[in-house]
Write a protein that holds these residues in place. Structure first.
Motif, mmCIF file in Angstrom:
data_model
loop_
_atom_site.group_PDB
_atom_site.id
_atom_site.type_symbol
_atom_site.label_atom_id
_atom_site.label_comp_id
_atom_site.label_asym_id
_atom_site.label_seq_id
_atom_site.Cartn_x
_atom_site.Cartn_y
_atom_site.Cartn_z
ATOM 1 N N VAL A 64 -8.707 -10.786 6.751
ATOM 2 C CA VAL A 64 -7.660 -9.781 7.018
ATOM 3 C C VAL A 64 -6.883 -9.515 5.726
ATOM 4 O O VAL A 64 -6.619 -8.365 5.361
ATOM 5 C CB VAL A 64 -6.692 -10.289 8.133
ATOM 6 N N LEU A 65 -6.563 -10.601 5.014
ATOM 7 C CA LEU A 65 -5.795 -10.476 3.769
ATOM 8 C C LEU A 65 -6.535 -9.620 2.737
ATOM 9 O O LEU A 65 -5.963 -8.696 2.147
ATOM 10 C CB LEU A 65 -5.534 -11.878 3.190
ATOM 11 N N LEU A 66 -7.827 -9.933 2.543
ATOM 12 C CA LEU A 66 -8.583 -9.186 1.530
ATOM 13 C C LEU A 66 -8.700 -7.711 1.923
ATOM 14 O O LEU A 66 -8.618 -6.825 1.073
ATOM 15 C CB LEU A 66 -9.966 -9.810 1.325
ATOM 16 N N ALA A 67 -8.857 -7.463 3.247
ATOM 17 C CA ALA A 67 -8.919 -6.073 3.715
ATOM 18 C C ALA A 67 -7.579 -5.379 3.438
ATOM 19 O O ALA A 67 -7.539 -4.222 2.995
ATOM 20 C CB ALA A 67 -9.244 -6.039 5.206
ATOM 21 N N CYS A 68 -6.467 -6.106 3.689
ATOM 22 C CA CYS A 68 -5.130 -5.532 3.447
ATOM 23 C C CYS A 68 -4.934 -5.218 1.962
ATOM 24 O O CYS A 68 -4.408 -4.156 1.612
ATOM 25 C CB CYS A 68 -4.039 -6.525 3.872
ATOM 26 N N VAL A 69 -5.351 -6.156 1.100
ATOM 27 C CA VAL A 69 -5.191 -5.942 -0.350
ATOM 28 C C VAL A 69 -5.944 -4.674 -0.757
ATOM 29 O O VAL A 69 -5.399 -3.790 -1.426
ATOM 30 C CB VAL A 69 -5.730 -7.160 -1.155
ATOM 31 N N LEU A 70 -7.194 -4.581 -0.279
ATOM 32 C CA LEU A 70 -8.047 -3.442 -0.644
ATOM 33 C C LEU A 70 -7.449 -2.120 -0.133
ATOM 34 O O LEU A 70 -7.339 -1.137 -0.879
ATOM 35 C CB LEU A 70 -9.438 -3.652 -0.039
ATOM 36 N N PHE A 71 -7.025 -2.126 1.128
ATOM 37 C CA PHE A 71 -6.480 -0.928 1.759
ATOM 38 C C PHE A 71 -5.171 -0.523 1.078
ATOM 39 O O PHE A 71 -4.903 0.656 0.858
ATOM 40 C CB PHE A 71 -6.266 -1.233 3.242
ATOM 41 N N HIS A 72 -4.354 -1.530 0.747
ATOM 42 C CA HIS A 72 -3.071 -1.297 0.076
ATOM 43 C C HIS A 72 -3.308 -0.607 -1.282
ATOM 44 O O HIS A 72 -2.624 0.342 -1.642
ATOM 45 C CB HIS A 72 -2.376 -2.656 -0.119
ATOM 46 N N ILE A 73 -4.333 -1.080 -2.002
ATOM 47 C CA ILE A 73 -4.640 -0.509 -3.319
ATOM 48 C C ILE A 73 -5.128 0.939 -3.166
ATOM 49 O O ILE A 73 -4.626 1.859 -3.820
ATOM 50 C CB ILE A 73 -5.716 -1.348 -4.050
ATOM 51 N N VAL A 74 -6.096 1.144 -2.244
ATOM 52 C CA VAL A 74 -6.680 2.482 -2.070
ATOM 53 C C VAL A 74 -5.606 3.479 -1.632
ATOM 54 O O VAL A 74 -5.463 4.569 -2.205
ATOM 55 C CB VAL A 74 -7.841 2.434 -1.033
ATOM 56 N N LEU A 75 -4.795 3.070 -0.639
ATOM 57 C CA LEU A 75 -3.741 3.955 -0.128
ATOM 58 C C LEU A 75 -2.691 4.232 -1.208
ATOM 59 O O LEU A 75 -2.196 5.359 -1.326
ATOM 60 C CB LEU A 75 -3.085 3.278 1.087
ATOM 61 N N GLY A 76 -2.372 3.220 -1.991
ATOM 62 C CA GLY A 76 -1.399 3.373 -3.081
ATOM 63 C C GLY A 76 -1.875 4.419 -4.082
ATOM 64 O O GLY A 76 -1.100 5.285 -4.515
ATOM 65 N N ILE A 77 -3.172 4.342 -4.430
ATOM 66 C CA ILE A 77 -3.731 5.300 -5.400
ATOM 67 C C ILE A 77 -3.706 6.710 -4.803
ATOM 68 O O ILE A 77 -3.296 7.674 -5.452
ATOM 69 C CB ILE A 77 -5.171 4.886 -5.812
ATOM 70 N N ILE A 78 -4.117 6.820 -3.513
ATOM 71 C CA ILE A 78 -4.130 8.138 -2.858
ATOM 72 C C ILE A 78 -2.721 8.745 -2.829
ATOM 73 O O ILE A 78 -2.524 9.911 -3.197
ATOM 74 C CB ILE A 78 -4.698 8.031 -1.420
ATOM 75 N N LEU A 79 -1.728 7.940 -2.431
ATOM 76 C CA LEU A 79 -0.342 8.452 -2.360
ATOM 77 C C LEU A 79 0.154 8.886 -3.737
ATOM 78 O O LEU A 79 0.809 9.928 -3.869
ATOM 79 C CB LEU A 79 0.583 7.362 -1.798
ATOM 80 N N ALA A 80 -0.188 8.104 -4.772
ATOM 81 C CA ALA A 80 0.258 8.452 -6.125
ATOM 82 C C ALA A 80 -0.370 9.762 -6.583
ATOM 83 O O ALA A 80 0.305 10.623 -7.163
ATOM 84 C CB ALA A 80 -0.095 7.331 -7.090
ATOM 85 N N ILE A 81 -1.687 9.942 -6.277
ATOM 86 C CA ILE A 81 -2.362 11.183 -6.683
ATOM 87 C C ILE A 81 -1.765 12.370 -5.923
ATOM 88 O O ILE A 81 -1.476 13.420 -6.499
ATOM 89 C CB ILE A 81 -3.891 11.094 -6.443
ATOM 90 N N GLU A 82 -1.547 12.180 -4.618
ATOM 91 C CA GLU A 82 -0.980 13.266 -3.809
ATOM 92 C C GLU A 82 0.405 13.660 -4.318
ATOM 93 O O GLU A 82 0.729 14.847 -4.403
ATOM 94 C CB GLU A 82 -0.879 12.821 -2.350
ATOM 95 N N ASN A 83 1.226 12.662 -4.650
ATOM 96 C CA ASN A 83 2.566 12.943 -5.176
ATOM 97 C C ASN A 83 2.485 13.767 -6.443
ATOM 98 O O ASN A 83 3.212 14.724 -6.649
ATOM 99 C CB ASN A 83 3.308 11.632 -5.500
ATOM 100 N N LYS A 84 1.550 13.381 -7.315
ATOM 101 C CA LYS A 84 1.380 14.068 -8.598
ATOM 102 C C LYS A 84 0.929 15.503 -8.365
ATOM 103 O O LYS A 84 1.430 16.450 -8.982
ATOM 104 C CB LYS A 84 0.337 13.289 -9.414
ATOM 105 N N MET A 85 -0.035 15.669 -7.413
ATOM 106 C CA MET A 85 -0.597 17.006 -7.171
ATOM 107 C C MET A 85 0.416 17.937 -6.519
ATOM 108 O O MET A 85 0.396 19.146 -6.750
ATOM 109 C CB MET A 85 -1.817 16.894 -6.272
ATOM 110 N N SER A 86 1.288 17.364 -5.660
ATOM 111 C CA SER A 86 2.226 18.245 -4.972
ATOM 112 C C SER A 86 3.374 18.672 -5.878
ATOM 113 O O SER A 86 4.142 19.546 -5.562
ATOM 114 C CB SER A 86 2.770 17.560 -3.713
ATOM 115 N N ARG A 87 3.555 18.034 -7.028
ATOM 116 C CA ARG A 87 4.633 18.426 -7.951
ATOM 117 C C ARG A 87 4.109 18.345 -9.387
ATOM 118 O O ARG A 87 4.551 17.552 -10.201
ATOM 119 C CB ARG A 87 5.820 17.466 -7.739
ATOM 120 N N PRO A 88 3.046 19.169 -9.714
ATOM 121 C CA PRO A 88 2.406 19.014 -11.017
ATOM 122 C C PRO A 88 3.287 19.363 -12.208
ATOM 123 O O PRO A 88 3.118 18.836 -13.290
ATOM 124 C CB PRO A 88 1.190 19.937 -10.938
ATOM 125 N N VAL A 89 4.248 20.274 -12.021
ATOM 126 C CA VAL A 89 5.027 20.753 -13.164
ATOM 127 C C VAL A 89 6.213 19.862 -13.488
ATOM 128 O O VAL A 89 6.690 19.806 -14.608
ATOM 129 C CB VAL A 89 5.512 22.205 -12.903
#
Ligand code: HEM
Length: 289
Positions: A64-89
């Motif tokens: 469960v822990l390893l799945a959480c670590v992996l999911f946390h990383i993937v979701l973190g990257i997705i949220l960061a990219i989305e934040n960047k894309m929604s306010r590129p300027v």
């Protein structure tokens, strides 16, 4: 722009839950590591590692822990990219809010922790899964039992010429183990390389575990390795400070009345945990452990 079809708030809630779970794991892991500092030749730490490696509840928790670590990383990257894309300027006026300032660092400190985790897993965790080789520990009574079983077969004439030779070599190898290869209490053969393990126990012997105590000590006698770990712990402190606040905020628990208390808790957690981790490599490096 949404990279995966899940409302941002759901992603944040998910991220918060995963983060909270990881926040609970760290004190346990830190406590386990502190056992290395006990002056008992690694007995406590070995017992804890044995428990971690064999208890079925811990094994489920680990998945469960390893799945959480992996999911946390993937979701973190997705949220960061989305934040960047929604306010590129970028904003005309810089956002000076505390939350915004903190979250800017999350992707960077998270990135450093990801690199750290890769190094960390290669050095420790993968030795448990057999993906990399390390140093091994085995109970003396188990080695002796396996040896006696073979000797019995020899007496009953059930061993071939090659097996007899192997048994002889095994006997010699066991006799030659001493000093740093035998635990203080004589109950374990420790710090064995893969070759030594095969020589003393035979090729088909499976009842061994990684000797994380000696592996950690060996790593932490290396300056570069300690510096990498300490840098990661600084990143961990920054990540945790914002992480704790973020979990409370995501779940709407950061009410004005408790804001100061939450902030103090976040500071304490973000200092105590990395410090607790850092004591181990520092003590090993700076003393004759
Ligand atoms: C002094 C610092 C550290 C030492 C000596 C250390 C040691 C270890 C060892 C020996 C294992 C394998 C244990 C086993 O599976 O039985 C392990 C696993 C692991 N470590 Fe660390 N660790 C340290 C710091 C950290 C930090 C700071 C993190 C997270 C940011 C971390 C995350 C993990 C994870 C996720 C696992 C795999 C899960 C587990 O086996 O419990 N470790 N560590």
């Amino acid at each position: 722009m949404k990279l995966i079809k899940l409302a941002s708030i759901s992603k944040k809630l998910c991220m918060g839950a995963l983060g909270a779970f990881l926040l609970i794991f760290l004190p346990f892991h830190m406590g386990m590591n502190l056992c290395i500092l006990r002056d008992d030749g690694g007995e406590w730490y070995r017992n804890v590692c044995h428990f971690m490696g064999t208890n079925y509840i811990v094994k489920v928790f680990e998945v469960v822990l390893l799945a959480c670590v992996l999911f946390h990383i993937v979701l973190g990257i997705i949220l960061a990219i989305e934040n960047k894309m929604s306010r590129p300027v970028g904003y005309a006026v810089a956002n000076k809010s505390k939350t915004h300032q903190g979250s800017k660092f999350m992707i960077w400190t998270g990135g450093i922790l990801l690199v750290f985790l890769v190094i960390h897993f290669v050095d420790f965790y993968f030795a448990k899964t057999g993906l990399v080789t390390g140093k091994y520990v085995v109970k003396t009574e188990k080695v002796e039992k396996a040896f006696q079983e073979k000797a019995m077969k020899m007496q009953q004439g059930q061993l071939k010429e090659a097996d007899l030779k192997e048994l002889q070599a095994q006997y010699m190898a066991i006799q030659s183990l001493s000093g740093e290869k035998v635990a203080k209490n004589g109950k374990y053969f420790i710090n064995l390389t893969k070759e030594e393990l095969q020589q003393t126990c035979g090729k088909d012997f499976k009842d061994y575990e990684p000797d994380f105590y000696n592996m950690a000590k060996e790593k932490f006698h290396n300056n570069l390795f300690v510096v990498i770990y300490l840098l990661a712990f600084i990143a961990l402190g920054i990540h945790l400070y914002h992480g704790v606040g973020s979990v409370f905020q995501t779940y709407g628990l950061n009410i004005e009345k408790y804001a100061k208390t939450i902030d103090i808790l976040a500071v304490i957690y973000a200092i105590v945990i990395p410090l607790g981790f850092a004591i181990v490599p520092l003590k090993v490096l700076l003393t004759a452990m």
